[in-house]
Design a protein around this motif. Structure first.
Motif, short mmCIF file in Angstrom:
data_model
loop_
_atom_site.label_atom_id
_atom_site.label_comp_id
_atom_site.label_asym_id
_atom_site.label_seq_id
_atom_site.Cartn_x
_atom_site.Cartn_y
_atom_site.Cartn_z
N ARG A 260 -5.82 17.33 -2.20
CA ARG A 260 -6.65 18.03 -3.19
C ARG A 260 -6.82 19.50 -2.86
N THR A 261 -6.79 19.86 -1.60
CA THR A 261 -6.94 21.26 -1.22
C THR A 261 -5.70 22.09 -1.52
N ARG A 262 -4.61 21.43 -1.95
CA ARG A 262 -3.39 22.10 -2.39
C ARG A 262 -2.66 22.88 -1.30
N ASP A 263 -2.97 22.59 -0.06
CA ASP A 263 -2.25 23.26 1.03
C ASP A 263 -1.36 22.29 1.80
N GLU A 264 -1.33 21.03 1.38
CA GLU A 264 -0.43 20.04 1.99
C GLU A 264 0.13 19.13 0.90
N MET A 265 1.40 18.71 1.09
CA MET A 265 1.97 17.69 0.23
C MET A 265 3.10 16.99 0.97
N GLU A 266 3.49 15.82 0.45
CA GLU A 266 4.52 15.03 1.10
C GLU A 266 5.48 14.46 0.08
N LEU A 267 6.76 14.45 0.47
CA LEU A 267 7.75 13.68 -0.27
C LEU A 267 7.83 12.31 0.38
N CYS A 268 7.66 11.27 -0.42
CA CYS A 268 7.67 9.90 0.10
C CYS A 268 8.73 9.08 -0.62
N ALA A 269 9.23 8.06 0.04
CA ALA A 269 10.17 7.11 -0.55
C ALA A 269 9.52 5.73 -0.54
N VAL A 270 9.64 5.03 -1.67
CA VAL A 270 9.06 3.69 -1.79
C VAL A 270 10.18 2.70 -2.06
N ASN A 271 10.26 1.67 -1.25
CA ASN A 271 11.27 0.64 -1.43
C ASN A 271 10.99 -0.13 -2.72
N MET A 272 11.99 -0.19 -3.63
CA MET A 272 11.78 -0.80 -4.94
C MET A 272 11.65 -2.32 -4.87
N THR A 273 11.98 -2.92 -3.75
CA THR A 273 11.85 -4.38 -3.60
C THR A 273 10.58 -4.76 -2.87
N THR A 274 10.31 -4.10 -1.75
CA THR A 274 9.17 -4.48 -0.90
C THR A 274 7.92 -3.65 -1.16
N GLY A 275 8.08 -2.47 -1.75
CA GLY A 275 6.93 -1.59 -1.96
C GLY A 275 6.51 -0.82 -0.73
#
Length: 690
Positions: A260-275
């Protein structure tokens, strides 16, 4: 004449002339506003004389040939041409190509194999087998503002609604975001012109620092399951989540989550089978991440990820693999990498815009470049000293380049992918425009208040300009920070109709300010963070003072200022901060109190923990003539901003004009736009010319 001699009368006349000179010494003599010239050079008249200024190519399916539409100057008709880059030919078409410029959009809720379709009904999710229309209900908790439908703000949803689901490539799994804004507060606007009874629009609207904000959930489902699996997204309180939907994902789906502070973010990957979720890239930039320029491009099922960051002080792209390991810098140097336009996975190269790399050229000019995945082979493809807007052919074998400058009419050419010129197929015909008496605005450069930073600007003059006269100067302002309204391309009908305003007898200028644009370096862009109301003010005043000392025809005793939206906010702030400098101002749809403007704007540009200042606190300082304007139905900058400013002026005992445009939203249209612009010109004529 009978009671005094001719000699005595001449003596009286001589004394009167001397007295008049004494009275007018140190101030400009009143000028007559030229309403006829302003009307003649209205944007609508100029547009007809200009015709097309940029060409949009529509490529023939399976080929690199394209057609385009050209509006003829001074004529109310269009012509169509077909261009064949290989043969270097342009052919006039006898009719509009079938199908027009619109592409058929594939329904996002249908699986890639077309066997399945997702839809929402009464905000719940259903899965239908398309060959026999059999279906099953997957959720039972959907409701208004917490919906599985893409339209979540209505409680009378009937029939099938789209869901914005994303399918896996094998058509076995799908994922989707669900937003929960049930606790978010509301705002209301009125439309008095709505058919029958006046229409009241009440809508969800988040303010900075609100404790109740939209929450994000992510679900994964499959064609063999009767329910959804909820992914654990937990990381930061009140985080925002965005799916990266480039193509149908394979094994993993990518998303970005933002603090929310807009000074951090992450790219994440989610497994489409297991979540199962994993973090791929973590980015941190103080005091705020430049998301106005940020872009991530994922190709080859995540094996190649291109990530924009200003971690060095300049915005550049970085090449990662799917595990989040940095492979190399894709671009580097003291310039700004812009939008990544295309990726060639066969030749392993990308095409992207860049700003400020070419020396001795305007840093706002956009150029197209090519670079290999490993950062080698960096090549300029559009060499002209101008700003370029480029379209790439579907096969990536040609590029269509539209380029121009403020002082150079547009041209359109075809280049090969080495940047070599193949053919020019269009050159703007501005002969009728010039014959009408029109002149282009003049570019200038001044220094920011720091005495070091270059600020770029434009100046509009009356077309009967006389350098021996003194003219009032009006500053058209917009403080950004997400954009700078100083055009770099050839412009005839500028957004604020400055050409017509200048013809009244004004010098009209607009210029950048530190903190005003995301395409300079990080220091320039982030200059105003935490000072959202005031950061642009000293640069505007100092820039005008430089122009006044540089050009004798500018009268700094008669300075006006106007702007829309953020420019309206800046107008009032400038008049309240420098009350003896700005003599008249028009503030339209200004966000005068950012504590009640949208949360994203405030928390990004002011900061999450910074105190907010508003224009109401400056009301008692204002000395100049001020007109406030608002659209009655503006759901972006609610008219409450203008009403609160008006209330503060009333309590301060200040005279001001107030114009409320019936039924208008944040953008004024048609007769209301014309009426507003005429009122603006009359206002400045009254207070700066007479």
């Amino acid at each position: 004449m009978n009671s005094i001699s001719k000699k005595s009368w001449k003596h009286v006349q001589s004394k009167a002339v001397c007295l008049l000179l004494l009275l007018t010494a140190g101030r400009a003599v009143a000028q007559q506003p030229d309403y006829a010239a302003a009307e003649k050079y209205e944007a609508s008249h100029l547009q007809e004389l200009a015709g097309s200024l940029q060409q949009v190519p529509f490529f023939v399916k399976g080929d690199s040939s394209f057609w385009y539409r050209q509006a003829l100057p001074g004529e109310k008709k269009d012509v169509y041409y077909m261009v064949d880059p290989r043969a270097k030919t342009k052919t006039l078409l006898s009719k509009v190509p079938e199908g027009g410029p619109f592409k058929k959009v594939f329904h996002s809720d249908v699986s890639p194999d077309t066997l399945w379709e997702l839809y929402a009904e009464q905000h719940n999710l259903y899965l239908m087998k398309r060959n026999d229309s059999s279906f099953r209900q997957l959720t039972h908790t959907g409701e208004v503002y917490h919906s599985f439908a893409s339209v979540a703000d209505r409680d009378d949803m009937k029939g099938h609604m789209i869901t914005d689901a994303v399918w896996s490539r094998d058509s076995r799994h799908f994922c989707m975001l669900r937003k929960d804004s049930r606790k978010v507060g509301t705002m209301t606007v009125l439309n008095s012109l709505f058919y029958g009874r006046p229409y009241i629009n009440t809508y969800k609207y988040e303010w900075p620092m609100d404790t109740a904000v939209t929450q994000y959930e992510m679900y994964i489902g499959s064609t063999t399951a009767d329910s959804l699996y909820k992914v654990n997204l937990t990381r930061w309180p009140d985080q925002e989540v965005q799916l990266i939907t480039t193509k149908q994902p394979g094994e993993e789906m990518f998303l970005i989550r933002r603090k929310r502070t807009r000074d951090e973010m992450e790219l994440c990957a989610v497994n489409m089978t297991t979540g199962v979720l994993r973090v791929v890239i973590h980015e941190e930039s103080k005091p705020v991440i430049n998301e106005d320029m940020f872009q991530v491009v994922i190709v080859n099922e995540g094996r190649d990820i291109f990530w924009w960051s200003d971690r060095t002080g300049w915005g550049q792209y970085y090449h990662y693999n799917r595990e989040g390991r940095l492979l190399n810098a894709l671009t580097q140097g003291n310039w700004t990498a812009g939008k990544l336009c295309a990726t060639d996975t066969v030749k392993r190269c990308v095409y992207l815009y860049g700003y400020g790399r070419e020396k001795e050229r305007n840093p706002y000019y956009s150029f197209l470049y090519k670079v290999n995945f490993d950062g080698t082979g960096f090549t300029l493809l559009t060499p002209e000293n101008a700003t370029h807007h480029v379209f790439l052919s579907p096969k990536l074998d040609y590029l269509i380049d539209n380029y121009s400058r403020i002082d150079m009419p547009p041209g359109s050419v075809v280049r090969n992918m080495k940047g070599e010129l193949m053919m020019e197929f269009f050159k703007a015909d501005v002969s009728k425009l010039y014959a009408y008496g029109w002149k282009a605005p003049e570019p200038f450069i001044v220094k920011a208040k720091d005495g070091v930073t270059d600020l770029y600007g434009l100046m509009w003059k009356p077309f009967n300009f006389d350098s021996t006269k003194k003219y009032p100067v009006i500053s058209q302002v917009y403080p950004g920070p997400q954009i700078e309204t100083v055009w770099s391309e050839f412009t005839v009908t500028d957004r604020y109709n400055n050409t017509a305003l200048a013809q009244m007898g004004f010098i009209v200028v607009c210029m950048g300010h530190r903190g005003n644009s995301p395409i300079r370096n990080a220091a320039y862009y982030k200059y105003g963070h935490g000072n959202l109301r005031d950061y642009a003010l000293e640069d505007d005043k100092y820039g005008l003072e430089q122009l006044g000392s540089r050009f004798a025809y500018i009268d700094l005793n008669r300075v006006g200022i106007f702007g829309h939206s953020g420019g309206g906010m800046m107008t009032v702030a400038a008049m309240g901060t420098y009350p003896d400098f700005y003599k008249a101002g028009v503030a339209s749809s200004g966000n005068h109190d950012n504590k009640i403007y949208n949360r994203t704007w405030g928390e990004v540009y002011q900061g999450f923990d910074k105190p907010y200042t508003n224009n109401q606190s400056l009301a008692a300082n204002i000395k100049g003539s001020l007109m406030l304007v608002a659209g009655e139905s503006d759901a972006n900058v609610n008219p409450a901003h203008t009403m609160r400013m008006a209330d503060a002026l009333i309590h301060a005992g200040k005279d001001f004009d107030l114009l409320l445009l019936p039924g208008q939203s944040h953008t004024y249209e048609g007769v209301y736009k014309t009426y507003y612009e005429k009122r603006l010109r009359s206002f400045f004529a009254k207070h700066l010319l007479q």
